[in-house]
Scaffold this motif. Structure first.
Motif, mmCIF file in Angstrom:
data_model
loop_
_atom_site.group_PDB
_atom_site.id
_atom_site.type_symbol
_atom_site.label_atom_id
_atom_site.label_comp_id
_atom_site.label_asym_id
_atom_site.label_seq_id
_atom_site.Cartn_x
_atom_site.Cartn_y
_atom_site.Cartn_z
ATOM 1 N N VAL A 234 51.483 49.616 -53.262
ATOM 2 C CA VAL A 234 50.564 49.614 -52.125
ATOM 3 C C VAL A 234 49.757 48.323 -52.132
ATOM 4 N N GLY A 235 49.382 47.898 -50.960
ATOM 5 C CA GLY A 235 48.534 46.731 -50.810
ATOM 6 C C GLY A 235 47.223 47.107 -50.144
ATOM 7 N N VAL A 236 46.134 46.556 -50.650
ATOM 8 C CA VAL A 236 44.803 46.786 -50.093
ATOM 9 C C VAL A 236 44.213 45.420 -49.759
ATOM 10 N N TYR A 237 44.152 45.102 -48.478
ATOM 11 C CA TYR A 237 43.588 43.811 -48.072
ATOM 12 C C TYR A 237 42.063 43.844 -48.130
ATOM 13 N N ASN A 238 41.480 44.897 -47.573
ATOM 14 C CA ASN A 238 40.016 44.979 -47.571
ATOM 15 C C ASN A 238 39.598 46.407 -47.266
ATOM 16 N N PHE A 239 38.781 46.967 -48.114
ATOM 17 C CA PHE A 239 38.182 48.280 -47.877
ATOM 18 C C PHE A 239 36.691 48.025 -47.685
ATOM 19 N N ARG A 240 36.267 47.937 -46.455
ATOM 20 C CA ARG A 240 34.982 47.329 -46.140
ATOM 21 C C ARG A 240 33.862 48.353 -45.958
ATOM 22 N N ASP A 241 32.662 47.819 -46.022
ATOM 23 C CA ASP A 241 31.468 48.544 -45.587
ATOM 24 C C ASP A 241 31.362 48.364 -44.075
ATOM 25 N N LEU A 242 31.660 49.426 -43.339
ATOM 26 C CA LEU A 242 31.642 49.370 -41.878
ATOM 27 C C LEU A 242 30.336 49.882 -41.291
ATOM 28 N N THR A 243 29.372 50.200 -42.132
ATOM 29 C CA THR A 243 28.126 50.778 -41.626
ATOM 30 C C THR A 243 27.220 49.723 -41.008
ATOM 31 N N GLY A 244 27.225 48.511 -41.562
ATOM 32 C CA GLY A 244 26.327 47.468 -41.073
ATOM 33 C C GLY A 244 24.867 47.751 -41.349
ATOM 34 N N GLN A 245 24.582 48.640 -42.305
ATOM 35 C CA GLN A 245 23.204 49.039 -42.559
ATOM 36 C C GLN A 245 22.631 48.271 -43.735
ATOM 37 N N TYR A 246 21.326 48.051 -43.643
ATOM 38 C CA TYR A 246 20.587 47.423 -44.730
ATOM 39 C C TYR A 246 19.746 48.467 -45.445
ATOM 40 N N LYS A 247 19.398 48.163 -46.671
ATOM 41 C CA LYS A 247 18.645 49.094 -47.501
ATOM 42 C C LYS A 247 17.272 49.346 -46.874
ATOM 43 N N PRO A 248 16.878 50.627 -46.695
ATOM 44 C CA PRO A 248 15.563 50.907 -46.105
ATOM 45 C C PRO A 248 14.436 50.444 -47.014
ATOM 46 N N SER A 249 13.333 49.992 -46.407
ATOM 47 C CA SER A 249 12.197 49.489 -47.165
ATOM 48 C C SER A 249 10.912 49.884 -46.459
ATOM 49 N N ASP A 250 9.898 50.255 -47.252
ATOM 50 C CA ASP A 250 8.601 50.645 -46.695
ATOM 51 C C ASP A 250 7.651 49.462 -46.562
ATOM 52 N N VAL A 251 8.042 48.306 -47.097
ATOM 53 C CA VAL A 251 7.119 47.183 -47.121
ATOM 54 C C VAL A 251 7.560 46.042 -46.209
ATOM 55 N N GLY A 252 8.639 46.215 -45.466
ATOM 56 C CA GLY A 252 9.099 45.165 -44.580
ATOM 57 C C GLY A 252 10.608 45.108 -44.531
ATOM 58 N N SER A 253 11.125 44.102 -43.869
ATOM 59 C CA SER A 253 12.567 43.970 -43.712
ATOM 60 C C SER A 253 13.206 43.533 -45.023
ATOM 61 N N THR A 254 14.473 43.871 -45.172
ATOM 62 C CA THR A 254 15.231 43.491 -46.349
ATOM 63 C C THR A 254 16.643 43.145 -45.934
ATOM 64 N N PHE A 255 17.279 42.231 -46.659
ATOM 65 C CA PHE A 255 18.642 41.826 -46.349
ATOM 66 C C PHE A 255 19.634 42.374 -47.363
ATOM 67 N N SER A 256 19.199 43.311 -48.203
ATOM 68 C CA SER A 256 20.102 43.976 -49.129
ATOM 69 C C SER A 256 20.832 45.094 -48.389
ATOM 70 N N THR A 257 22.135 45.161 -48.574
ATOM 71 C CA THR A 257 22.916 46.173 -47.875
ATOM 72 C C THR A 257 22.686 47.546 -48.503
ATOM 73 N N ALA A 258 22.872 48.570 -47.675
ATOM 74 C CA ALA A 258 22.600 49.934 -48.136
ATOM 75 C C ALA A 258 23.658 50.421 -49.115
ATOM 76 N N VAL A 259 24.909 49.996 -48.930
ATOM 77 C CA VAL A 259 25.995 50.424 -49.820
ATOM 78 C C VAL A 259 26.685 49.183 -50.381
ATOM 79 N N THR A 260 27.473 49.407 -51.425
ATOM 80 C CA THR A 260 28.135 48.313 -52.113
ATOM 81 C C THR A 260 29.124 47.583 -51.206
ATOM 82 N N GLN A 261 29.268 46.275 -51.426
ATOM 83 C CA GLN A 261 30.255 45.475 -50.707
ATOM 84 C C GLN A 261 31.538 45.309 -51.518
#
Length: 462
Positions: free
Chosen positions: A56-83
């Motif tokens: 079997v070949g696996v080209y890419n099993f992606r994070d399709l959520t496009g979500q960032y980690k929730p934060s109570d102190v402001g915006s964050t650029f860390s993704t919610a799930v692993t890449q």
């Protein structure tokens, strides 16, 4: 001494509830360790062996959520799930022993390195025809596609707490949810052979206890203890992907896309276990609620319990009770119940009476699609004395009753129930004495079983 007891009580309660976490607090740096395994990892490692592993070949099993980690102190650029879900998937394929994964995620790097090998050989060995060629690459008969399609946060939150005179504690929880899709595609014709859908919840918990107490003038004692535990998102993703691989293997065996070399009996057992798990999953909706289809029908019930008199005498005692009943359903929620019982009402050294009763109740099932459902009921009834009574006393008493219960379906034909009921007599002569303005009352409670005629229709709802 009293204060010391309170402190000890708070500490004991907290450490008992959370002893696994509390007694494993990090106090020093730890060395690197082999990654954690899940129950699904162990099942993958113990699957029956295949006739031949599938390339079997696996080209890419992606994070399709496009979500960032929730934060109570402001915006964050860390993704919610692993890449790095592709690496997790390849490891799960390798652990299963059913697939031979080949490098496709960074195929450019592989091809570039092979070109370097060829050019190096040509440069230093010349055009010697006898020199070994670079072996051909394996090609995949099946491509695996899909990804993490959703990450839902705070699908359920809650908690509880109490505080009294500076002593208190609280607990909180939150549940998130990830969803994974995995599909197998034939490289010969592009047909989607199988598509598997898996979800996994992620739990976060917090528990704390505290004590605020003035032990002397201007001397305040403060004690706090607690912990927070968050299930790692990466481990949840890992378990969901491994479960998807397991489901893909068994679905493929079921449709003869591939087969096991350990015989038809092993194959049949593997498929039967998987079908039972699927049936259980179809009955389980969001929040782990078991949904059933209760068809309109009838049931016989038997119950045992006790009664407690509330009349003109004091020092009530619990008397024994036995009842049988018949229930017929008008719809998924409404039912009619007829109950016949024998019971004893008594007060210590003052009154004792054996009676029989007949109740006619209309009821409402609160959660008709759940295995576990409360219900309420009420209606008229009559009680009849079974022992000798004084000549000037009535032997028959009219009443009304209402109650509530809880039923759990064990299977299609059998359910367990507990119930409690309040009975209001229309006269004050049940205990042979008339005193005050209030008529006699009594309570009965117990547990029992329901036997469904033809089954309760315990099937997953669509």
């Amino acid at each position: 001494m009293k204060l010391l007891k309170i402190i000890c009580l708070v500490s004991v309660i907290t450490t008992t509830i959370s002893c696994g976490t509390y007694f494993n607090q990090p106090v020093d740096f730890t060395e690197a360790r082999i990654g954690e395994t899940s129950p699904v990892t162990k099942r993958l490692n113990t699957l029956p062996l295949p006739q031949e592993p599938v390339v079997v070949g696996v080209y890419n099993f992606r994070d399709l959520t496009g979500q960032y980690k929730p934060s109570d102190v402001g915006s964050t650029f860390s993704t919610a799930v692993t890449q790095g879900a592709t690496s997790i998937l390849i490891k799960a394929l390798e652990d299963s022993k059913w697939f031979t994964p080949i490098e496709r995620e960074n195929i450019g790097n592989l091809l570039n390195e092979r070109n370097i090998i060829r050019s190096t050989r040509q440069e230093y060995q010349g055009s010697n025809e006898s020199q070994p060629q670079v072996p051909p690459l394996l090609y995949a008969g099946i491509l695996l596609e899909g990804g993490i399609v959703s990450y839902d946060t705070n699908i359920i939150t809650g908690g509880m707490g109490a505080r009294y005179f500076g002593v208190g504690g609280s607990t909180q929880y939150r549940e998130d949810r990830i969803t994974v899709y995995l599909r197998a595609i034939s490289t010969s014709n592009g047909k989607i052979l199988k598509n598997v859908y898996i979800s996994k919840t992620i739990l976060s918990q917090a528990l704390d206890a505290s004590l605020y107490k003035y032990v002397n003038f201007q001397r305040l004692l403060e004690v706090e203890v607690g912990f927070t535990r968050n299930e790692p998102v990466q481990l949840a993703v890992k378990e969901a992907i491994e479960k998807a691989v397991e489901g893909l293997i068994i679905e493929g065996v079921k449709d003869n896309l591939w087969n096991t070399k350990e015989g038809d009996d092993v194959k049949a057992k593997m498929i039967a276990d998987y079908e039972a798990e699927k049936e259980e999953a179809e009955m389980t909706k969001l929040y782990d609620r078991k949904f059933v289809e209760r068809k309109s029908g009838s049931s016989f019930g038997v119950g045992i319990g006790g009664t407690l008199m509330s009349g003109d005498y004091s020092d009530e005692e619990v008397g024994a009770a036995l009842n049988i009943d018949f229930t017929t359903n008008f719809s998924r929620s409404l039912f009619l119940n007829m109950n016949l019982g024998a019971f004893e009402l008594k007060n210590q050294n003052a009154f004792s009476r054996k009676l029989a009763g007949f109740d006619l109740n209309a009821g409402y099932l609160v959660l008709p699609n759940d295995n576990l459902s409360p219900y309420i009921y009420g209606g008229p009834g009559i009680i009849l004395g079974l022992d000798n009574i004084p000549e000037d006393q009535e032997n028959i008493h009219l009443k009304v009753q209402y109650g509530l219960g809880l039923e759990y379906l064990l299977n299609n034909n059998l359910g367990l129930k507990i119930f409690a009921q309040h009975n209001l007599s229309f006269d004050d002569e049940v205990d042979y004495i008339i005193n005050g303005k209030r008529n006699d009352q009594y309570f009965n409670f117990g547990l029992g079983v329901n036997f469904y005629l033809g089954g309760s229709g315990n099937k997953g709802t669509k």
